[in-house]
Motif scaffolding. Structure first.
Motif, PDB file in Angstrom:
ATOM      1  N   MET A   1       0.841  -1.198   0.000  1.00  0.00           N
ATOM      2  CA  MET A   1       0.000   0.000   0.000  1.00  0.00           C
ATOM      3  C   MET A   1       0.881   1.254   0.000  1.00  0.00           C
ATOM      4  SD  MET A   1      -3.018   0.962   2.700  1.00  0.00           S
ATOM      5  CE  MET A   1      -3.691  -0.686   2.839  1.00  0.00           C
ATOM      6  N   ARG A   2       0.426   2.291  -0.653  1.00  0.00           N
ATOM      7  CA  ARG A   2       1.188   3.559  -0.635  1.00  0.00           C
ATOM      8  C   ARG A   2       0.776   4.406   0.561  1.00  0.00           C
ATOM      9  NH1 ARG A   2       0.215   6.905  -5.713  1.00  0.00           N
ATOM     10  NH2 ARG A   2       1.193   8.412  -4.347  1.00  0.00           N
ATOM     11  N   PRO A   3       1.753   5.145   1.163  1.00  0.00           N
ATOM     12  CA  PRO A   3       1.362   6.058   2.243  1.00  0.00           C
ATOM     13  C   PRO A   3       0.408   7.130   1.725  1.00  0.00           C
ATOM     14  CG  PRO A   3       3.773   5.869   2.091  1.00  0.00           C
ATOM     15  CD  PRO A   3       3.197   5.193   0.878  1.00  0.00           C
ATOM     16  N   VAL A   4      -0.315   7.770   2.658  1.00  0.00           N
ATOM     17  CA  VAL A   4      -1.133   8.931   2.264  1.00  0.00           C
ATOM     18  C   VAL A   4      -0.196  10.063   1.835  1.00  0.00           C
ATOM     19  CG1 VAL A   4      -3.052   8.390   3.816  1.00  0.00           C
ATOM     20  CG2 VAL A   4      -1.166   9.819   4.640  1.00  0.00           C
ATOM     21  N   ASP A   5      -0.703  11.030   1.116  1.00  0.00           N
ATOM     22  CA  ASP A   5       0.116  12.171   0.704  1.00  0.00           C
ATOM     23  C   ASP A   5       0.486  13.017   1.911  1.00  0.00           C
ATOM     24  OD1 ASP A   5      -0.081  11.381  -1.867  1.00  0.00           O
ATOM     25  OD2 ASP A   5      -1.706  12.775  -2.399  1.00  0.00           O
ATOM     26  N   PHE A   6       1.732  13.510   1.923  1.00  0.00           N
ATOM     27  CA  PHE A   6       2.154  14.418   2.998  1.00  0.00           C
ATOM     28  C   PHE A   6       3.173  15.399   2.444  1.00  0.00           C
ATOM     29  CE2 PHE A   6       4.426  10.319   3.447  1.00  0.00           C
ATOM     30  CZ  PHE A   6       5.717  10.726   3.109  1.00  0.00           C
ATOM     31  N   GLY A  25       2.127  21.659  13.797  1.00  0.00           N
ATOM     32  CA  GLY A  25       1.006  21.752  14.746  1.00  0.00           C
ATOM     33  C   GLY A  25       0.407  20.415  15.141  1.00  0.00           C
ATOM     34  N   GLY A  26       1.227  19.473  15.530  1.00  0.00           N
ATOM     35  CA  GLY A  26       0.709  18.180  15.991  1.00  0.00           C
ATOM     36  C   GLY A  26       0.476  17.187  14.873  1.00  0.00           C
ATOM     37  N   GLU A  27       0.569  17.621  13.636  1.00  0.00           N
ATOM     38  CA  GLU A  27       0.359  16.725  12.496  1.00  0.00           C
ATOM     39  C   GLU A  27       1.674  16.409  11.791  1.00  0.00           C
ATOM     40  OE1 GLU A  27      -2.413  15.224  11.956  1.00  0.00           O
ATOM     41  OE2 GLU A  27      -3.428  16.356  13.532  1.00  0.00           O
ATOM     42  N   ALA A  28       2.793  16.761  12.468  1.00  0.00           N
ATOM     43  CA  ALA A  28       4.114  16.482  11.880  1.00  0.00           C
ATOM     44  C   ALA A  28       4.699  15.225  12.498  1.00  0.00           C
ATOM     45  CB  ALA A  28       5.047  17.666  12.136  1.00  0.00           C
ATOM     46  N   THR A  29       5.407  14.445  11.702  1.00  0.00           N
ATOM     47  CA  THR A  29       6.089  13.246  12.191  1.00  0.00           C
ATOM     48  C   THR A  29       7.557  13.330  11.812  1.00  0.00           C
ATOM     49  OG1 THR A  29       4.140  11.824  12.073  1.00  0.00           O
ATOM     50  CG2 THR A  29       6.249  10.730  11.897  1.00  0.00           C
ATOM     51  N   MET A  38       8.603   3.821   7.939  1.00  0.00           N
ATOM     52  CA  MET A  38       8.091   3.591   6.568  1.00  0.00           C
ATOM     53  C   MET A  38       7.041   2.473   6.512  1.00  0.00           C
ATOM     54  SD  MET A  38       9.155   6.044   4.866  1.00  0.00           S
ATOM     55  CE  MET A  38       8.407   5.580   3.320  1.00  0.00           C
ATOM     56  N   PRO A  39       7.296   1.323   7.184  1.00  0.00           N
ATOM     57  CA  PRO A  39       6.231   0.305   7.167  1.00  0.00           C
ATOM     58  C   PRO A  39       4.932   0.828   7.779  1.00  0.00           C
ATOM     59  CG  PRO A  39       8.292  -0.625   8.019  1.00  0.00           C
ATOM     60  CD  PRO A  39       8.521   0.858   7.857  1.00  0.00           C
ATOM     61  N   VAL A  40       5.064   1.641   8.851  1.00  0.00           N
ATOM     62  CA  VAL A  40       3.858   2.196   9.505  1.00  0.00           C
ATOM     63  C   VAL A  40       3.103   3.105   8.533  1.00  0.00           C
ATOM     64  CG1 VAL A  40       3.136   3.830  11.314  1.00  0.00           C
ATOM     65  CG2 VAL A  40       4.755   2.000  11.855  1.00  0.00           C
ATOM     66  N   LEU A  41       3.849   3.913   7.767  1.00  0.00           N
ATOM     67  CA  LEU A  41       3.202   4.808   6.792  1.00  0.00           C
ATOM     68  C   LEU A  41       2.563   3.999   5.665  1.00  0.00           C
ATOM     69  CD1 LEU A  41       5.811   7.727   6.455  1.00  0.00           C
ATOM     70  CD2 LEU A  41       3.705   7.673   7.818  1.00  0.00           C
ATOM     71  N   ARG A  42       3.306   2.974   5.200  1.00  0.00           N
ATOM     72  CA  ARG A  42       2.764   2.171   4.089  1.00  0.00           C
ATOM     73  C   ARG A  42       1.486   1.446   4.496  1.00  0.00           C
ATOM     74  NH1 ARG A  42       7.951   0.035   2.944  1.00  0.00           N
ATOM     75  NH2 ARG A  42       9.045   1.384   1.493  1.00  0.00           N
ATOM     76  N   MET A  43       1.436   1.009   5.770  1.00  0.00           N
ATOM     77  CA  MET A  43       0.216   0.322   6.240  1.00  0.00           C
ATOM     78  C   MET A  43      -0.874   1.324   6.618  1.00  0.00           C
ATOM     79  SD  MET A  43       1.575  -2.911   8.463  1.00  0.00           S
ATOM     80  CE  MET A  43       3.050  -2.233   9.178  1.00  0.00           C
ATOM     81  N   ARG A  44      -0.556   2.608   6.480  1.00  0.00           N
ATOM     82  CA  ARG A  44      -1.482   3.701   6.823  1.00  0.00           C
ATOM     83  C   ARG A  44      -1.912   3.651   8.281  1.00  0.00           C
ATOM     84  NH1 ARG A  44      -4.728   5.641   1.463  1.00  0.00           N
ATOM     85  NH2 ARG A  44      -2.922   5.562   0.098  1.00  0.00           N
ATOM     86  N   MET A  45      -0.974   3.172   9.142  1.00  0.00           N
ATOM     87  CA  MET A  45      -1.225   3.228  10.584  1.00  0.00           C
ATOM     88  C   MET A  45      -0.891   4.624  11.106  1.00  0.00           C
ATOM     89  SD  MET A  45       0.334  -0.511  11.464  1.00  0.00           S
ATOM     90  CE  MET A  45       0.386  -0.340  13.224  1.00  0.00           C
ATOM     91  N   ALA A  46      -0.273   5.456  10.274  1.00  0.00           N
ATOM     92  CA  ALA A  46      -0.056   6.875  10.600  1.00  0.00           C
ATOM     93  C   ALA A  46      -0.291   7.667   9.322  1.00  0.00           C
ATOM     94  CB  ALA A  46       1.363   7.097  11.112  1.00  0.00           C
ATOM     95  N   ASP A  47      -0.852   8.864   9.466  1.00  0.00           N
ATOM     96  CA  ASP A  47      -1.133   9.684   8.278  1.00  0.00           C
ATOM     97  C   ASP A  47      -0.754  11.139   8.555  1.00  0.00           C
ATOM     98  OD1 ASP A  47      -3.104  10.030  10.112  1.00  0.00           O
ATOM     99  OD2 ASP A  47      -4.770   9.946   8.687  1.00  0.00           O
TER     100      ASP A  47
END
Ligand SMILES: Cc1cc2nc3c(=O)[nH]c(=O)nc-3n(C[C@H](O)[C@H](O)[C@H](O)COP(=O)(O)OP(=O)(O)OC[C@H]3O[C@@H](n4cnc5c(N)ncnc54)[C@H](O)[C@@H]3O)c2cc1C
Length: 286
Positions: A1-6, A25-29, A38-47
């Motif tokens: 899966m591809r990560p969401v856009d950021f 503002g709290g939405e930065a990683t 990267m695996p977390v982003l690919r699985m969309r467990m973080a956006d």
């Protein structure tokens, strides 16, 4: 899966990193080596809306002496930690732990700061930092602060880091002349541990003067083996005495139960591994 856009930014100083995190503002990683993120982003467990990549901040990549301490920048890779001569001379167990992380590809990209911030209870770096009585240096909107490793881990994947804060370095007292050893037990080579024990032992007059043991995967956070440490104090440098004292490593722990083993099995394993780590650290063999 591809990560969401950021959005993506790669600042070049710690001040810029802190500013970028505040802008998010709290939405930065934060991204260190990306090996866990990267695996977390690919699985969309973080956006996240914004990814703040630390790779272009030179001050995060230094290993340096500061009096009787070593300061290891958060972006120092496991590979560098494993091969650094200062680490080998003054904090050898940290180098051994770094050398045991995953496989060479992961060690070339993964970082000491990322590993601590990720706070996986099975991670290899934290038990070594605990055994060395180390501390975590942090920068954030309120300035810089240092948190002892013993207070940094709050639970699985949860730390003392507040919103907008970044780990900048790991600070460990020099343990020059101490014996050290990292003992990791895993199902297959190059995988996470079932249990691991990092030992730092100071020997005087044929006995253990001081012993500190850090353990991975023996609870919700990395832990010190306090019962074994107390039993080791003053123990003679004999295999039987050291193994008997170290066998108490699992006392008072509540490790996870999973396909790799029961809590009872892990407590037994911790004692066995602590015995191996302590005898190797003390140069007693077996
Ligand atoms: C197949 C595989 C096997 C692995 N095996 C092992 C193993 O045996 N032992 C082991 O210990 N680890 C293992 N790992 C994890 C590896 O060590 C990672 O490098 C480490 O967990 C995270 O480091 P990183 O620099 O890649 O962090 P990233 O993946 O970039 O980030 C991880 C987390 O920490 C945050 N973060 C990163 N840097 C900072 C910072 N400076 N300040 C604040 N927050 C930060 C990120 O936002 C993210 O939440 C394995 C990983 C994989 C993919």
């Amino acid at each position: 899966m591809r990560p969401v856009d950021f959005e993506y930014t790669s600042p070049t100083s710690i001040e810029e990193v802190v500013r970028s995190l505040a802008d998010g503002g709290g939405e930065a990683t934060i991204m260190g080596g990306g090996q866990s993120l990267m695996p977390v982003l690919r699985m969309r467990m973080a956006d996240p809306d914004l990814l703040v990549d630390l790779r272009r901040v030179p001050e995060l990549k230094q290993v340096r002496e500061e009096g009787d301490h070593l300061v290891i920048g958060a972006m120092t890779t496991h590979h560098t930690v494993a091969h650094d001569p200062l680490v080998a001379a003054h904090a050898g167990v940290l180098g051994q732990a770094a050398a045991s992380v995953g496989d060479p590809q992961i060690r070339y990209r993964g970082t000491i700061g990322g590993s601590l911030a990720h706070a996986d209870p099975a991670g290899d770096i934290a038990p070594a930092v605990l055994a060395l009585d180390g501390a975590i240096e942090i920068s954030g909107p309120a300035g810089a602060r240092t948190v002892p490793a013993a207070e940094f881990f709050h639970g699985p994947f949860t730390t003392a880091l507040d919103e907008g804060e970044v780990v900048t370095a790991v600070r460990v007292p020099k343990h020059t002349g101490w014996g050290m050893h990292y003992e990791k037990f895993a199902q297959v080579a190059q995988s996470w541990c079932i249990v691991a024990v990092a030992a730092a032992v100071q020997v005087e007059d044929g006995a253990v003067a001081r012993a500190r043991l850090g353990m991975a995967n023996m609870g919700q956070t990395p832990l010190r083996a306090e019962a074994a440490e107390a039993a080791l104090r003053g123990a003679p440098l004999q295999q039987g005495a050291l193994h008997d004292a170290a066998a108490r490593a699992g006392e008072g722990t509540s490790p996870a139960v999973d396909a790799a083993g029961t809590a009872e099995y892990r407590r037994h394993l911790a004692g066995v591994l602590a015995g191996r780590a302590v005898t190797a650290a003390a140069g007693v063999g077996g």
